[in-house]
Design an enzyme around this catalytic site. Sequence first.
Site, PDB file in Angstrom:
ATOM      1  CD1 TRP A  36      40.782  37.738  41.440  1.00 52.17           C
ATOM      2  CD2 TRP A  36      41.292  35.588  41.809  1.00 52.17           C
ATOM      3  NE1 TRP A  36      40.238  36.983  40.424  1.00 52.17           N
ATOM      4  CE2 TRP A  36      40.531  35.673  40.621  1.00 52.17           C
ATOM      5  CE3 TRP A  36      41.716  34.326  42.234  1.00 52.17           C
ATOM      6  CZ2 TRP A  36      40.186  34.556  39.859  1.00 52.17           C
ATOM      7  CZ3 TRP A  36      41.374  33.210  41.476  1.00 52.17           C
ATOM      8  CH2 TRP A  36      40.624  33.329  40.306  1.00 52.17           C
ATOM      9  CG  ASP A  70      47.282  38.727  42.102  1.00 49.57           C
ATOM     10  OD1 ASP A  70      47.629  38.851  40.915  1.00 49.57           O
ATOM     11  OD2 ASP A  70      46.297  38.039  42.457  1.00 49.57           O
ATOM     12  CE  LYS A 123      42.615  37.119  34.705  1.00 44.75           C
ATOM     13  NZ  LYS A 123      42.904  36.521  36.011  1.00 44.75           N
TER      14      LYS A 123
HETATM   15  C1  LIG Z   1      42.742  35.782  37.147  1.00 52.40           C
HETATM   16  C2  LIG Z   1      43.314  36.209  38.452  1.00 52.40           C
HETATM   17  C3  LIG Z   1      43.900  35.287  39.342  1.00 52.40           C
HETATM   18  C4  LIG Z   1      43.899  33.803  39.090  1.00 52.40           C
HETATM   19  O1  LIG Z   1      44.879  33.453  38.217  1.00 52.40           O
HETATM   20  P1  LIG Z   1      45.165  31.923  37.847  1.00 52.40           P
HETATM   21  O2  LIG Z   1      46.313  32.048  36.911  1.00 52.40           O
HETATM   22  O3  LIG Z   1      43.924  31.373  37.230  1.00 52.40           O
HETATM   23  O4  LIG Z   1      45.510  31.206  39.109  1.00 52.40           O
HETATM   24  C5  LIG Z   1      44.466  35.783  40.494  1.00 52.40           C
HETATM   25  N1  LIG Z   1      44.460  37.094  40.780  1.00 52.40           N
HETATM   26  C6  LIG Z   1      43.888  37.992  39.964  1.00 52.40           C
HETATM   27  C7  LIG Z   1      43.908  39.441  40.321  1.00 52.40           C
HETATM   28  C8  LIG Z   1      43.298  37.579  38.778  1.00 52.40           C
HETATM   29  O5  LIG Z   1      42.734  38.474  37.945  1.00 52.40           O
END
Ligand SMILES: *Cc1c(COP(=O)(O)O)cnc(C)c1O
Length: 356
Positions: free
Chosen positions: A99, A166, A190
């Site tokens: 990511w 993020d 999540k």
């Molecule tokens: C799941 C995840 C993403 C991707 O998220 P999307 O909403 O599918 O674009 C990005 N960063 C992290 C840390 C994630 O766990």
Amino acid sequence: MKKHNFYAGPSIMSQFTIDETAKAVNNFADMGLSILEISHRSKQFQAVMDETVALFKELLEIPEGYSVLFLGGGASLQFAMVPMNMLIHKAAYLDTGVWASKAIKEAKLFGEVDVVASSKDRNYNYIPRDYKVPEDVDYFHYTSNNTIYGTEIRKDPEVGVRMIADMSSDIFSRPVDVSKYDIIYGGAQKNLAPAGVTFVIVKDDALGKADRVIPTMLNYETHVKKGSMFNTPPVLPIFSALQTLKYYKQLGGVKVLEKMDMDKAEVLYNAIDSSKMFVATVPNHEDRSIMNVCFVMKPEYKDLEKDFIDFATEKGMMGIKGHRDVGGFRASLYNALPMESVKALVDVMKEFEAKH
Ligand SMILES: *Cc1c(COP(=O)(O)O)cnc(C)c1O
């Protein structure tokens, strides 16, 4: 048989969130209509949006001068929106996984990117420590929880520049000093809501500095001005997010959630560390995620991995297969997962060990 939900995302939600969402799908706010079929500009939905923003700010103790946005496009769109809006000359990024490296790739489209450190040399199974962030960068970007590898940065880094993070997979699992950040973003699927909405916490006066043409929908200022209602927002996931936030508040807030999450993770890591068969993929305890616990079979038991997945699945353990980049197993212990499920998984691991 009771199912225990260890999926990494989309993932377990509180029963309260699911029940309240189901009710609103049938009859929202006593309107006699489903939340699926009413205007996002109705006063009933506006009230949901206002309350979601207010509760989000309250639970994370977000200071004055920040907006909370609910947008589409996932965390992945933020990988591009962040540099498009915030990168003037140069940004620093920490590479702790897939990511993070996707965010780096997008940032390079907009300016100079200094990757200050990477843990790619050991398949991202640790958090780099000895790095320096140059003083002349516009921001430092990092991924707080590396969902795929089970590593986590649980303390706001001290790097001397403004930060952007993020926090897709560990938001609301610890207190955050939001004042150190210009932006915190994440997909909701999540720890917050069903897929389809992305939260963005943004410092209002950090915006509007990049000298480039930004399409209207990709400009944070558009959404700040319109309170996430420039266009139709993801109505249902926002409603569900509100239910989750109410549930979090009722439990006692972020500090209580953090304690519960730490306790769950400790039970599982202890079971792994004391096992003859399993081994955690992240050796350094300080780097271990309390949200995603990754482990594999020791070399002498390697050929039993598939058998264990089948055995555990038969016993109701859902979603424990590791990500293909790591292999083995991953148990995601998000906020909504009860301790009972962790103990059930540990019992299944012990039972399997005893058989072999
Ligand atoms: C799941 C995840 C993403 C991707 O998220 P999307 O909403 O599918 O674009 C990005 N960063 C992290 C840390 C994630 O766990």
